[in-house]
Scaffold this motif. Sequence first.
Motif, PDB file in Angstrom:
ATOM      1  N   UNK A   1       9.799   3.036   1.770  1.00 17.44           N
ATOM      2  CA  UNK A   1       9.436   4.318   2.373  1.00 17.44           C
ATOM      3  C   UNK A   1      10.357   4.647   3.549  1.00 17.44           C
TER       4      UNK A   1
ATOM      5  N   UNK B   1       0.229   1.091   4.984  1.00 15.12           N
ATOM      6  CA  UNK B   1       0.754   1.181   3.622  1.00 15.12           C
ATOM      7  C   UNK B   1       0.187   2.377   2.867  1.00 15.12           C
TER       8      UNK B   1
ATOM      9  N   UNK C   1       5.295   8.754   9.387  1.00 17.63           N
ATOM     10  CA  UNK C   1       5.648   7.531   8.662  1.00 17.63           C
ATOM     11  C   UNK C   1       7.105   7.154   8.891  1.00 17.63           C
ATOM     12  N   UNK C   2       7.867   8.058   9.417  1.00 18.09           N
ATOM     13  CA  UNK C   2       9.284   7.745   9.555  1.00 18.09           C
ATOM     14  C   UNK C   2       9.611   6.942  10.793  1.00 18.09           C
TER      15      UNK C   2
ATOM     16  N   UNK D   1       7.379  -2.537   0.676  1.00 21.95           N
ATOM     17  CA  UNK D   1       6.877  -1.172   0.477  1.00 21.95           C
ATOM     18  C   UNK D   1       7.220  -0.297   1.672  1.00 21.95           C
ATOM     19  N   UNK D   2       7.218  -0.889   2.852  1.00 27.31           N
ATOM     20  CA  UNK D   2       7.636  -0.115   4.024  1.00 27.31           C
ATOM     21  C   UNK D   2       9.131   0.214   3.948  1.00 27.31           C
TER      22      UNK D   2
ATOM     23  N   UNK E   1      -2.653  -3.130   8.329  1.00 29.92           N
ATOM     24  CA  UNK E   1      -1.610  -3.166   7.313  1.00 29.92           C
ATOM     25  C   UNK E   1      -1.928  -2.168   6.210  1.00 29.92           C
TER      26      UNK E   1
ATOM     27  N   UNK F   1       4.458  -7.643  -0.725  1.00 31.45           N
ATOM     28  CA  UNK F   1       3.258  -6.817  -0.633  1.00 31.45           C
ATOM     29  C   UNK F   1       3.366  -5.771   0.467  1.00 31.45           C
ATOM     30  N   UNK F   2       3.981  -6.135   1.568  1.00 33.66           N
ATOM     31  CA  UNK F   2       3.920  -5.252   2.743  1.00 33.66           C
ATOM     32  C   UNK F   2       5.297  -4.693   3.113  1.00 33.66           C
TER      33      UNK F   2
END
Lengths: 389, 332, 239
Positions: B131, A349, A387-388, B127-128, A345, B123-124
Motif C-alpha cells: 500500500x 491493515x 494511509x500514505x 501488506x503495508x 495492527x 501478514x503485516x
Amino acid sequence: MPRFRAKPSSFIAPATVALVTALLIAIPFERSNGDTSGVISFLVSFLTFVAIYAIFTLGLNVQWGYSGVFNFGVLGFFMLGAYTAAIVTKEPASGSFTDYIGGFGGDLNLLPWLSSEQWLPHLVGLAAAAGVAGLVALLLSVTALRLRDDYLAIATIGVAEVLRRVVIEETWLVNGTRGLTGIPRPLGGLVGSTDYKYLLLAICGGFLVLTYFLIERAIRSPWGRVLMALREDEMATEASGKNVFAFKMQSFVMGAAIMGAGGAIYAYASSSLTPEVFTHFFATFLFWAMLILGGSGNNRGAIVGAYVLWGFWTITLQFQSYDLPDLLQTRMPYIRELVLGGLIVAVLLLRPAGLLPQRRQVSIWVERQLRRRPAAPAGSPTEGASSNR
Amino acid sequence: MILLFLIWAVIDRRDAVVIGVVEGSILALGAVGLTLVYGVLKFAHFAHGDSMMLSAYCAFLLLSGVVSGSRPGVDAEVLPITVSDLPGATTEVWKFSFGYGLLVAMALSALVTSGILVVLDRLVYRRLRQRKSGIVIFSIASLGLAIAIRSLVLMVWGPTPRKYTTTVRENIDLPFDITILADQLFILAAAITVTVLAYILLFRTKLGKAMRAMADNPELALISGIRTELVIALTWALAGGLVAVAGVLLALQAQLDPQLGFVLLLPLFAAAILGGVGNPQGAFFGGMIVGIVQAVVVTFDFLSPGYKFSVAFVILILILLIRPRGLFGARL
Amino acid sequence: MSVDSTVVLETRELVTGYGELEILHGVSVSVCSGEMVAVIGPNGAGKSTLLKGIFGLLPVQSGAVLLGGADVTGKPPDRLVQNGLSYVPQVENVFPSLTIQENLEMGAFIRRNGVRERIDEVFRLFPDLAKRKGENTGKLSGGQRQMLALARGLMLDPKILLLDEPSAGLSPKLVSAIFERINVVNKAGTAVLLVEQNAREALSLCRRGYVLAMGRNRLEGEASNLLNNEEVGRLYLGA
C-alpha cells in the motif's frame, strides 16, 4: 464483518459506538442486579476518564494527525503534567515517608473573592503543567525534530523512560514509588462528596470541549492549513517557502502542552499519583490506539476513539467480575493487551483511516476543481491522506 | 572522547568493563539485527526487544516444556518431549551452568523466531509495503506487534521472572586479574561466533550482499533485478536468528523477564544509531560501547542502578546532537 | 552497425506519471535490434519519466510497453531484467557501500552461473574499474561512477539498455569518454535507448532520434535529419 465493509464510512462508527454504549449500560446493570444509581455512578466515572483520555488523544492528534510529528513518549508529557500540577496544588511535604518538592497550594489563595483557594491553585497548576511539558517538548524538538521522523519517536520514548526512572529513583522529588496522595480536588468544597463526581465530570468534560474548540480554531487558521499541507507533502510545503521546522516544532510543543494539561486534569481527578500507573503501555500506547482507531487527523475521531477504546477496556474489566475459569481469570489483563496490540495492527491493515476518517480541509476552490474532474484518482482522497504516512 | 572514557574505564573499573563487554556483546547481536531491518526495510522496528524476550522464552519452553498454569505460581508442563530429554542434555558442560541442551534449544528457538518474523512480515509489513505506507505506519504497526508479543509472553509464562537453570555459577580466573563467570565467557564466545557468521553471510554470500545493496539503494536493487521480497524475507530470518541468540544469552546473563523487552529498546536503538543505521559493523561496536558505558556508569556512586538503561538514552541524544549519521556512518 | 528491422522495444501511446500528476500523455517510441536511438527534449519533457514508465517503476495509466513483441506493461523489474532489458538511472545508480566488484555481482543477481566470467568481460570493457575492483564505490569520482553504473547495466548482457542522461554533470572530456564506451557497447550488439540533455552529441552518436516536448512526441527521424532540422537546432541545439 464483510457486510459492513461494503459501505464502511457510514456504518461502522455508529455501530461500534452503539455496541460499546449498550454493553457499558447492560453489564453494570446486570452486575448490580438492576441498581440504577450504581449504573449511573459507574457511567459518570467512566465518562470522566474518557474525557481526560480524550484530551491526550487530541494532543497526540495535533502532533501526529495534523503535522506528522511522531511522538511515542506521551507518557513523558502526561507524567510531567500530572506531577507538576500535583506539587503545585498540594501543601508542602510533612511527616515521615513523604518527601517532595513544591507544595504551593496554601500560598495560592491570593484572591479574596469566590473562595479562590478552591480553584486558583488548580488553574496555576494547570498552566504550570502545560508550560513544563511544552518546555521539554521545545528542548527535545531542538535535538531530534530535524532528524528523521522515527528518530524523534525513539527520542521521545527515551525521554519518557528517563522521566519514569527519575520519578521512581529520586525519592526526594515526588516521593518515589510511594506516590503522592491527597491532591486537592478543584472546587472540592463546593458540593457534597456524593455529588462531587458530577462536578468532576463537568470540569473534565468542560476542559475537553474547550481543548476541542481551541484545536479546531487553530486548525482552521492559516497556521493550521500549513500544518495540513505539511502532513500531506513536507517537501512541497518547504518548497512553497514555509519554514517546515518551525511549524512542526510549534505543533509538537502545542500537542505536548495539551498532554501536560491533560496530566494536570488527570491528577486532579484521581487525586493520587503513583509511578506504577505510568507504564508505556497505558500512558503512550493506549492513546495511540485510541487515535488510530478513531481516525488520526480528525478531532472528533480522536474523541470517539477514546470513548470506544476506554469502553472496551472498562467492559473487559467488568468481565473479570464474572465467574470465569481460573485459566482465563488470571490472564484477563494480558488478553486485553493482546487484543489491543492486535487491534492496532488490524486497523492499520483493514481500515487505515480509522472510525471517523479525516476530512480534507481544503479551500472551496480546490474542492470545486476536484468535483469537476470526472475521473477521481484511485482511492478516496481521505483514505489516501491517512494511509500514505 | 569515547575512547578516552574507555581507556579510563579499563584502568579504573575493570570489573564493570568486563560485565559491560558481556552485556555489550548481547546488545550488539540485537543491534545488528535491528540495524539490518532498519537498513533494508527503512523503518524502526519497535518489536525488536520483545522479539528477543519471546525467543528467550521459546528456548525456555523447549528446554523445560513449562508454561504457567491456571493459577499464578503454579506451572503446567505442556510439551511431552523436551530438549532436556535428550541423553545428557542437561549435564553441565565444563564449568558452565548448563548442558548442550541449551545450545540445541537456542538453535531451535532461532529457527522458530526467524519463522515468526518472516510470517509477520508476510501478514503485516508486506501488506503495508504494497500500500506504499509511510515509515511511521510501519513503526506503529511494529509497536502494536510488540505489545501483542509481550502480552502473549505474559499470558503463556506469567509475569514472574524465570531462569534456565538454578545451578550455582562457577567463576574462572583469567589473566590480568580478571574474574568472570564461566557462563559469561560462553556468552561472549557465542556472541562473537554468531556475529562472525552474520558477517560472513553479509559480506561473502550473494544474498547477504543483496541485503546490503538494498540497504544502500532499494530502487536500484529493484532495477538490478534483485528479488527484493526474497531479500526482505532473508533479512527477517537473519534478524530472527540474531534476536534469538541475543535473547537466550540475555536470559542467561540476567533472567527471563517479560518486561525486559521494551526496556531493551533504548539501548538497542542507541547502539544501532551510534553505529550508523544500516551499518552492521557499526551496530556491533555501538552495542559494545553502549554495554560498557552502561555497566561503568552504574558503578558511579551518585547514580542509582535504576538508571542503567537511561544511560543509553543520554548516549542517543548526544549522538543525535553531534553526529546523527552515527560514529561509523549511516548506510541510508 | 548490425541493425536489423526487428523491433526489440516499443511503447505505444504510453501514459504515465507520478500519482495524480500525469507527465507522459501518450508517447510512442521503438528501438530495433542493435540500434542506438536518442530521446531528446527540453527539461520536463518527460524523458526520464518515459524510461521509468518502460521499466515499470511508475504506474502506467494507459498504453503499452512491448519487449521483443511481448506485452510487458506493468511487469515487475526482475521480469524485465530476465527478458533482456536493462536500465541505468541518471543518479543514485550505484550501491555506495558495496565494492565495485560487488556492484557488478548485484547487476547479475538473477544469473546463476558464469557471473565471474561476465565480470571479467565487463572489466575488459572498463579497465579502469578492474584496477579498483575491491574498493568501496563511495570513493569513486563522478565519471568512474557513471562507468560503473553502465558496467552494472551490462552484467546480464542485455538485448537493450536504457540510459538516462549518462553525461549529466560530467566534464566535456568525460562526456566523450562515456559516449565512446556506449558506442563500443552498441557496436557489440546491444541496442541502446539513450535519453540525453546533450542533444548534439547524442544525435551524432545515434542512428535515429525522438524529440519529446510536454510529454508528447514532437518529432522523430534519422538522427542526421534531426541535427539539420531548423526547429531542433533552434530549440535544443542552441544553434
